[in-house]
Motif scaffolding. Structure first.
Motif, PDB file in Angstrom:
ATOM      1  N   LEU A 291      33.907 -46.345  24.838  1.00 51.35           N
ATOM      2  CA  LEU A 291      33.706 -45.032  25.435  1.00 51.35           C
ATOM      3  C   LEU A 291      32.366 -44.958  26.167  1.00 51.35           C
ATOM      4  O   LEU A 291      32.260 -44.307  27.221  1.00 51.35           O
ATOM      5  CB  LEU A 291      33.780 -43.953  24.354  1.00 51.35           C
ATOM      6  CG  LEU A 291      33.780 -42.501  24.833  1.00 51.35           C
ATOM      7  CD1 LEU A 291      34.923 -42.260  25.804  1.00 51.35           C
ATOM      8  CD2 LEU A 291      33.881 -41.551  23.646  1.00 51.35           C
ATOM      9  N   ARG A 292      31.365 -45.623  25.629  1.00 47.74           N
ATOM     10  CA  ARG A 292      30.056 -45.648  26.297  1.00 47.74           C
ATOM     11  C   ARG A 292      30.178 -46.298  27.688  1.00 47.74           C
ATOM     12  O   ARG A 292      29.628 -45.799  28.668  1.00 47.74           O
ATOM     13  CB  ARG A 292      29.060 -46.416  25.434  1.00 47.74           C
ATOM     14  CG  ARG A 292      27.652 -46.471  26.029  1.00 47.74           C
ATOM     15  CD  ARG A 292      26.703 -47.257  25.143  1.00 47.74           C
ATOM     16  NE  ARG A 292      26.302 -46.485  23.979  1.00 47.74           N
ATOM     17  CZ  ARG A 292      26.670 -46.728  22.733  1.00 47.74           C
ATOM     18  NH1 ARG A 292      27.494 -47.761  22.480  1.00 47.74           N
ATOM     19  NH2 ARG A 292      26.245 -45.999  21.736  1.00 47.74           N
ATOM     20  N   SER A 293      30.910 -47.391  27.741  1.00 49.99           N
ATOM     21  CA  SER A 293      31.129 -48.039  29.031  1.00 49.99           C
ATOM     22  C   SER A 293      31.916 -47.141  29.975  1.00 49.99           C
ATOM     23  O   SER A 293      31.658 -47.098  31.187  1.00 49.99           O
ATOM     24  CB  SER A 293      31.871 -49.363  28.820  1.00 49.99           C
ATOM     25  OG  SER A 293      32.238 -49.950  30.050  1.00 49.99           O
ATOM     26  N   SER A 294      32.873 -46.399  29.424  1.00 55.95           N
ATOM     27  CA  SER A 294      33.657 -45.484  30.250  1.00 55.95           C
ATOM     28  C   SER A 294      32.779 -44.388  30.847  1.00 55.95           C
ATOM     29  O   SER A 294      32.967 -43.979  31.994  1.00 55.95           O
ATOM     30  CB  SER A 294      34.782 -44.855  29.414  1.00 55.95           C
ATOM     31  OG  SER A 294      35.530 -43.936  30.176  1.00 55.95           O
ATOM     32  N   ILE A 295      31.799 -43.912  30.095  1.00 62.51           N
ATOM     33  CA  ILE A 295      30.903 -42.860  30.593  1.00 62.51           C
ATOM     34  C   ILE A 295      30.114 -43.364  31.791  1.00 62.51           C
ATOM     35  O   ILE A 295      30.013 -42.683  32.822  1.00 62.51           O
ATOM     36  CB  ILE A 295      29.961 -42.390  29.471  1.00 62.51           C
ATOM     37  CG1 ILE A 295      30.732 -41.579  28.435  1.00 62.51           C
ATOM     38  CG2 ILE A 295      28.812 -41.562  30.042  1.00 62.51           C
ATOM     39  CD1 ILE A 295      29.895 -41.155  27.245  1.00 62.51           C
ATOM     40  N   THR A 296      29.545 -44.555  31.678  1.00 59.28           N
ATOM     41  CA  THR A 296      28.726 -45.058  32.784  1.00 59.28           C
ATOM     42  C   THR A 296      29.573 -45.358  34.020  1.00 59.28           C
ATOM     43  O   THR A 296      29.138 -45.101  35.149  1.00 59.28           O
ATOM     44  CB  THR A 296      27.956 -46.311  32.354  1.00 59.28           C
ATOM     45  OG1 THR A 296      28.870 -47.318  31.880  1.00 59.28           O
ATOM     46  CG2 THR A 296      26.972 -45.980  31.233  1.00 59.28           C
ATOM     47  N   ARG A 297      30.791 -45.869  33.822  1.00 66.73           N
ATOM     48  CA  ARG A 297      31.656 -46.114  34.980  1.00 66.73           C
ATOM     49  C   ARG A 297      32.083 -44.798  35.618  1.00 66.73           C
ATOM     50  O   ARG A 297      32.115 -44.678  36.845  1.00 66.73           O
ATOM     51  CB  ARG A 297      32.893 -46.923  34.568  1.00 66.73           C
ATOM     52  CG  ARG A 297      32.601 -48.350  34.131  1.00 66.73           C
ATOM     53  CD  ARG A 297      33.869 -49.200  34.129  1.00 66.73           C
ATOM     54  NE  ARG A 297      34.998 -48.544  33.509  1.00 66.73           N
ATOM     55  CZ  ARG A 297      35.227 -48.492  32.191  1.00 66.73           C
ATOM     56  NH1 ARG A 297      34.368 -49.075  31.362  1.00 66.73           N
ATOM     57  NH2 ARG A 297      36.282 -47.900  31.707  1.00 66.73           N
ATOM     58  N   THR A 298      32.419 -43.812  34.793  1.00 69.34           N
ATOM     59  CA  THR A 298      32.822 -42.516  35.339  1.00 69.34           C
ATOM     60  C   THR A 298      31.666 -41.835  36.045  1.00 69.34           C
ATOM     61  O   THR A 298      31.848 -41.203  37.095  1.00 69.34           O
ATOM     62  CB  THR A 298      33.357 -41.609  34.214  1.00 69.34           C
ATOM     63  OG1 THR A 298      34.409 -42.283  33.515  1.00 69.34           O
ATOM     64  CG2 THR A 298      33.899 -40.305  34.774  1.00 69.34           C
ATOM     65  N   ALA A 299      30.461 -41.939  35.487  1.00 66.51           N
ATOM     66  CA  ALA A 299      29.285 -41.344  36.121  1.00 66.51           C
ATOM     67  C   ALA A 299      29.017 -41.982  37.478  1.00 66.51           C
ATOM     68  O   ALA A 299      28.712 -41.293  38.458  1.00 66.51           O
ATOM     69  CB  ALA A 299      28.063 -41.494  35.218  1.00 66.51           C
ATOM     70  N   ALA A 300      29.144 -43.312  37.549  1.00 64.67           N
ATOM     71  CA  ALA A 300      28.936 -43.996  38.828  1.00 64.67           C
ATOM     72  C   ALA A 300      29.992 -43.579  39.846  1.00 64.67           C
ATOM     73  O   ALA A 300      29.681 -43.361  41.028  1.00 64.67           O
ATOM     74  CB  ALA A 300      28.964 -45.510  38.622  1.00 64.67           C
ATOM     75  N   ALA A 301      31.241 -43.435  39.393  1.00 59.62           N
ATOM     76  CA  ALA A 301      32.309 -43.024  40.303  1.00 59.62           C
ATOM     77  C   ALA A 301      32.105 -41.591  40.771  1.00 59.62           C
ATOM     78  O   ALA A 301      32.301 -41.275  41.956  1.00 59.62           O
ATOM     79  CB  ALA A 301      33.668 -43.169  39.610  1.00 59.62           C
TER      80      ALA A 301
END
Length: 387
Positions: A278-288
């Motif tokens: 989920l932590r990785s998902s947050i950073t990818r979503t934030a970048a997107a």
């Protein structure tokens, strides 16, 4: 020269020609100008006004000292400001009485530029967090961007609300993925396949879309479906579920990969591994989301109100995954991201002036004829020159 640069010149030229126009521009700040020389000159003009310069009380032609004093004051803070350039600004102003409309153009450019800058900072923070396995920097920058959007909406005089764009801006959610992220996803799936009851620790807040690898996400979906129906989980039931969903036919999953995950030993804590995913998902979503907001800000065809509302909508996916992060980690909800407008903010009538049109409203005359609207009290004649 761009229309925005021409608008900045026109505002300054209008104020140099008619100091009284500053009374209509209290909502425009020096930082709204793009060029440093324009920022310095506008700040100097405001300083002269607050100091009670003679040009504000002198009747007739504007004294030449209004220009020279403004140039001298601006020259203390920036290089390159000369009296020659000041007169260039004066000649660049079509009509001094249209200063509020020119200033609205400057504010509109500042809104686009400010949103783009904060989107870039959010993207940088998300990438840095992804490398370090953190989320705090990205979440902080998200709060800052949301606060900026609400503040700009209040300054522009619009109601901030998420509105989807007609054409969603391009994003790059599937950027480079670190090997450790893929390992965490595989370890989690191995644990869930080996110990199906461990699904209870993550099913409430982890979603298939949180996985960087689409195949891992679909396998997690299969595990979730079996868990929801209360069916046993093993190599064969998972393979059957994947086949029923067409994942083997379209190549999303392969039999060898699925069997390898099921045959591995599920060693690890499902909740901790789920948090890593989920932590990785947050950073990818934030970048997107940052990419989407920046693309919107670079679209000059969008009005400030449209840009702000589309940008708020672009942050929506990040808000959703962030809410699940709080559930997973047991953190309390974040404080509101928008700031309460200060009581010293620009008066409503001056905000409306920012949205005024350049065409004067006709005033009815006897006999049904119309004529130009009377000039505001205290306004100086546009023909007023310097002496």
């Amino acid at each position: 020269m761009t229309p925005l640069q021409k608008a900045e010149q026109a505002v300054l030229g209008a104020v140099l020609l008619d100091p009284g126009q500053l009374a209509h521009l209290d909502w425009l700040a020096p930082e709204h100008f793009d060029r440093p020389t324009h920022q310095a000159l506008y700040a100097a003009l405001r300083k002269l006004r607050s100091g009670g310069h003679d040009a504000l009380v002198t009747e007739g032609a504007v004294p030449l000292s209004w220009v020279t004093d403004a140039v001298d004051e601006a020259g203390r803070h920036v290089r390159g400001m000369t009296a020659v350039y000041a007169h260039t600004l004066i000649s660049a102003c079509p009509r001094p009485e249209h200063a509020p409309v020119y200033a609205r153009m400057v504010l509109e450019g500042a809104i686009h530029r400010t949103i783009a800058q904060h989107a870039v900072r959010l993207h940088q923070a998300a990438r840095a967090d992804a490398r370090q396995g953190q989320v705090d920097g990205a979440l902080h920058r998200t709060d800052v961007l949301a606060g900026v959007l609400h503040d700009l909406a209040q300054r522009w005089g619009t109601e901030p609300r998420p509105v989807p764009a007609d054409e969603p801006p391009p994003t790059d959610r599937d950027g480079p993925i670190r090997a450790s992220v893929m390992e965490d996803e595989r370890f989690l799936l191995t644990v869930l396949a080996d110990r199906p009851k461990a699904m209870n620790a993550v099913v409430g807040w982890l979603r298939p879309g949180d996985f960087a690898d689409p195949g891992h996400g679909e396998l997690y979906r299969c595990l979730g479906a079996l868990h929801h129906r209360g069916e046993p989980v093993d190599r064969l039931t998972l393979l059957w579920e994947a086949q029923r969903r067409g994942l083997l036919a379209d190549g999303t999953l392969t039999t060898d990969n699925l069997v390898a995950i099921c045959d591995d030993v599920g060693a690890g804590d499902a909740a901790w591994l789920g948090e890593q995913v989920l932590r990785s998902s947050i950073t990818r979503t934030a970048a997107a989301s940052a990419d989407g907001v920046r693309s919107l800000a670079e679209n000059e065809a969008l009005s400030p109100g449209q840009l702000i509302n589309h940008a708020l909508h672009a942050l929506g996916p990040l808000d959703e995954v962030r809410a699940r992060w709080r559930t997973a980690t047991g953190r309390s909800p974040a404080p509101p991201t928008h700031r309460t407008p200060a009581s010293s903010g620009p008066p409503a009538e001056r905000m409306h002036a920012a949205l005024a049109r350049s065409t004067p409203t006709p005033v009815p005359l006897p006999g049904g004829r119309t004529g130009p609207a009377p000039a505001p009290a205290g306004a100086r004649s546009p023909a007023r020159g310097h002496h």
